[in-house]
Scaffold this motif. Structure first.
Motif, PDB file in Angstrom:
ATOM      1  N   ASP A 122       0.832  -1.216   0.000  1.00  0.00           N
ATOM      2  CA  ASP A 122       0.000   0.000   0.000  1.00  0.00           C
ATOM      3  C   ASP A 122       0.859   1.256   0.000  1.00  0.00           C
ATOM      4  N   LEU A 123       2.009   1.213   0.686  1.00  0.00           N
ATOM      5  CA  LEU A 123       2.921   2.353   0.691  1.00  0.00           C
ATOM      6  C   LEU A 123       3.468   2.616  -0.717  1.00  0.00           C
ATOM      7  N   ILE A 124       3.844   1.529  -1.419  1.00  0.00           N
ATOM      8  CA  ILE A 124       4.339   1.674  -2.796  1.00  0.00           C
ATOM      9  C   ILE A 124       3.248   2.222  -3.702  1.00  0.00           C
ATOM     10  N   CYS A 125       2.026   1.729  -3.517  1.00  0.00           N
ATOM     11  CA  CYS A 125       0.903   2.221  -4.338  1.00  0.00           C
ATOM     12  C   CYS A 125       0.635   3.701  -4.074  1.00  0.00           C
ATOM     13  N   PHE A 126       0.788   4.122  -2.809  1.00  0.00           N
ATOM     14  CA  PHE A 126       0.558   5.521  -2.458  1.00  0.00           C
ATOM     15  C   PHE A 126       1.638   6.421  -3.074  1.00  0.00           C
ATOM     16  N   LEU A 127       2.872   5.970  -3.004  1.00  0.00           N
ATOM     17  CA  LEU A 127       3.977   6.762  -3.534  1.00  0.00           C
ATOM     18  C   LEU A 127       4.027   6.752  -5.060  1.00  0.00           C
ATOM     19  N   TYR A 128       3.557   5.632  -5.652  1.00  0.00           N
ATOM     20  CA  TYR A 128       3.660   5.478  -7.100  1.00  0.00           C
ATOM     21  C   TYR A 128       2.321   5.017  -7.692  1.00  0.00           C
ATOM     22  N   PRO A 129       1.354   5.902  -7.767  1.00  0.00           N
ATOM     23  CA  PRO A 129       0.071   5.511  -8.381  1.00  0.00           C
ATOM     24  C   PRO A 129       0.237   5.272  -9.887  1.00  0.00           C
ATOM     25  N   VAL A 130      -0.491   4.301 -10.414  1.00  0.00           N
ATOM     26  CA  VAL A 130      -0.419   3.990 -11.841  1.00  0.00           C
ATOM     27  C   VAL A 130      -1.209   5.029 -12.621  1.00  0.00           C
ATOM     28  N   THR A 131      -0.535   5.689 -13.559  1.00  0.00           N
ATOM     29  CA  THR A 131      -1.166   6.769 -14.334  1.00  0.00           C
ATOM     30  C   THR A 131      -1.077   6.561 -15.840  1.00  0.00           C
ATOM     31  N   ASP A 134       5.340   7.348 -17.862  1.00  0.00           N
ATOM     32  CA  ASP A 134       6.635   6.719 -17.605  1.00  0.00           C
ATOM     33  C   ASP A 134       6.930   6.558 -16.116  1.00  0.00           C
ATOM     34  N   ARG A 135       6.208   7.273 -15.267  1.00  0.00           N
ATOM     35  CA  ARG A 135       6.410   7.140 -13.820  1.00  0.00           C
ATOM     36  C   ARG A 135       5.965   5.770 -13.313  1.00  0.00           C
ATOM     37  N   ASP A 136       5.169   5.093 -14.099  1.00  0.00           N
ATOM     38  CA  ASP A 136       4.741   3.745 -13.698  1.00  0.00           C
ATOM     39  C   ASP A 136       5.925   2.789 -13.623  1.00  0.00           C
ATOM     40  N   TYR A 137       6.939   3.024 -14.451  1.00  0.00           N
ATOM     41  CA  TYR A 137       8.109   2.152 -14.450  1.00  0.00           C
ATOM     42  C   TYR A 137       8.920   2.312 -13.164  1.00  0.00           C
ATOM     43  N   ALA A 138       8.842   3.497 -12.540  1.00  0.00           N
ATOM     44  CA  ALA A 138       9.495   3.699 -11.240  1.00  0.00           C
ATOM     45  C   ALA A 138       8.817   2.826 -10.182  1.00  0.00           C
ATOM     46  N   ARG A 139       7.514   2.731 -10.254  1.00  0.00           N
ATOM     47  CA  ARG A 139       6.771   1.865  -9.327  1.00  0.00           C
ATOM     48  C   ARG A 139       7.226   0.421  -9.489  1.00  0.00           C
ATOM     49  N   PHE A 140       7.334  -0.042 -10.741  1.00  0.00           N
ATOM     50  CA  PHE A 140       7.737  -1.417 -10.988  1.00  0.00           C
ATOM     51  C   PHE A 140       9.204  -1.645 -10.611  1.00  0.00           C
ATOM     52  N   PHE A 141      10.019  -0.606 -10.753  1.00  0.00           N
ATOM     53  CA  PHE A 141      11.419  -0.707 -10.332  1.00  0.00           C
ATOM     54  C   PHE A 141      11.511  -0.969  -8.832  1.00  0.00           C
ATOM     55  N   VAL A 142      10.777  -0.194  -8.041  1.00  0.00           N
ATOM     56  CA  VAL A 142      10.776  -0.387  -6.585  1.00  0.00           C
ATOM     57  C   VAL A 142      10.217  -1.756  -6.224  1.00  0.00           C
ATOM     58  N   LEU A 143       9.128  -2.151  -6.884  1.00  0.00           N
ATOM     59  CA  LEU A 143       8.487  -3.437  -6.594  1.00  0.00           C
ATOM     60  C   LEU A 143       9.430  -4.600  -6.897  1.00  0.00           C
ATOM     61  N   GLU A 144      10.126  -4.545  -8.032  1.00  0.00           N
ATOM     62  CA  GLU A 144      11.027  -5.636  -8.399  1.00  0.00           C
ATOM     63  C   GLU A 144      12.268  -5.664  -7.507  1.00  0.00           C
ATOM     64  N   THR A 145      12.720  -4.490  -7.063  1.00  0.00           N
ATOM     65  CA  THR A 145      13.862  -4.446  -6.157  1.00  0.00           C
ATOM     66  C   THR A 145      13.549  -5.169  -4.854  1.00  0.00           C
ATOM     67  N   VAL A 146      12.359  -4.944  -4.327  1.00  0.00           N
ATOM     68  CA  VAL A 146      11.947  -5.591  -3.082  1.00  0.00           C
ATOM     69  C   VAL A 146      11.618  -7.065  -3.316  1.00  0.00           C
ATOM     70  N   ALA A 147      10.983  -7.380  -4.448  1.00  0.00           N
ATOM     71  CA  ALA A 147      10.503  -8.740  -4.705  1.00  0.00           C
ATOM     72  C   ALA A 147      11.641  -9.737  -4.888  1.00  0.00           C
TER      73      ALA A 147
END
Length: 347
Positions: A122-131, A134-147
């Motif tokens: 939820d924190l990642i979703c709050f910081l990086y909402p899907v729009t 190109d900012r969506d790729y930052a969300r996926f970058f953070v998600l893959e780093t943690v995953a």
């Protein structure tokens, strides 16, 4: 004594009267046995031939009955085999479920893991909402780093155990290495798309990954199923995130080219590493395993389809590890999310 030949002649004559071909039969016998000088001897020869013929007929009948019994037995076995092959899917599922009962997660651990992972997500979703930008790729970058962190956390603990002589987990080590390699390439794809272009995004991802790594190491050392359950929840979120992104931005993704790193990993590289983490392969209608060694890759949409499907493969492996302590405990169609063992904490 003179009466006996007369009786024999009368008996022979009566037999020939009953059978119109009797005289022809006698002539045939005389030509076949020229030394027979009387009707008595000819009658004896005829009787022996009839007995011999009757025995042959009986023998043939016995053989025919034996053959018929064998055919009936073969037909019965064929019907039995056909019936067993045509058992309905429900009976197969009941058989599997009766042999392998999934282990549920202790309720308090289940709830704690779920609250922890849901909070981070939820924190990642709050910081990086899907729009759709190109900012969506930052969300996926953070998600893959943690995953990808849990897989080399597992490897760290397994390598340490191996150092102390516990060497029964070679298959798991290979699989976790392949999983970490797969998540690394997901991360490289997001970096190529510009997901790590901002320092703030890199710092957030690295901060979360550092502390999460040590947390997973501690949990895995104490309880492997609990650590696997953490990753199961993460991979479930990842799959749903990519699936939603594909549905909402299909046209945009289909208009963009494939990144070179994706072509190298999915098309050009040896597919061994990708097959290594697919421990629960899907099957076709004939029961043969489906291997997606060289997937379709024409646009960026196809890249995200493959990334999404990879997350599902990780999720299936983790579910089996949590519930059956095996990477391929049950077939793909029977894999389901781990459930809480309600009431276990009060016992």
């Amino acid at each position: 004594m003179r009466i006996l030949p007369v009786l024999v002649l009368l008996s022979s004559a009566a037999a020939f009267q009953v059978a119109p071909t009797g005289l022809a039969h006698v002539a045939k016998l005389q030509s076949t046995y020229p030394r027979a000088c009387s009707f008595t001897e000819l009658f004896a020869v005829s009787t022996n031939e009839e007995i011999s013929t009757s025995s042959e007929l009986q023998r043939a009948k016995v053989e025919e009955n034996s053959t018929s019994s064998e055919l009936q037995r073969a037909k019965k076995e064929e019907n039995s085999s056909t019936f067993s092959e045509l058992q309905p899917a429900e009976m197969e599922e009941n058989s599997i479920s009766s042999e392998l009962q999934p282990a549920n997660m202790e309720e308090n651990i289940f709830k704690f893991n779920k609250v922890l992972i849901d909070s981070v997500y939820d924190l990642i979703c709050f910081l990086y909402p899907v729009t759709g930008s190109d900012r969506d790729y930052a969300r996926f970058f953070v998600l893959e780093t943690v995953a990808r962190v849990p897989y080399f956390a597992y490897l760290s603990v397994l390598h340490l155990r191996e150092t102390f002589g516990y060497r029964d987990d070679e298959d798991r080590m290979r699989t976790h290495y392949a999983e970490a390699d797969n998540e690394l390439h997901h991360l490289l794809i997001m970096e190529h798309l510009g997901g790590n272009s901002r320092a703030v995004d890199r710092n957030i991802a690295h901060f979360m990954a550092f502390f999460y790594y040590w947390y997973v190491v501690a949990v895995y050392t104490i309880s492997a199923p609990a650590a696997y359950h953490l990753s199961e929840l993460i991979e479930d979120h990842a799959y749903n995130t990519y699936d939603k992104f594909l549905k909402e931005h299909e046209e945009m993704l289909k208009s963009k080219p494939v990144p070179p790193i994706a072509t190298k990993y999915y098309i050009e590289d040896n597919p061994y590493m990708r097959d290594a983490f697919r421990t629960v392969k899907d099957k076709d209608e004939n029961g043969r395993e489906i291997s997606n060694r060289r997937p379709k890759l024409e646009t960026l949409y196809d890249v995200f389809v493959n990334v999404r499907d990879d997350e599902k493969e990780h999720w299936k492996t983790l579910c089996n590890l949590v519930q059956y302590d095996s990477m391929n405990g049950v077939e793909s169609k029977y894999v389901k999310s781990t459930e809480a063992l309600v009431g276990a904490s009060t016992k």
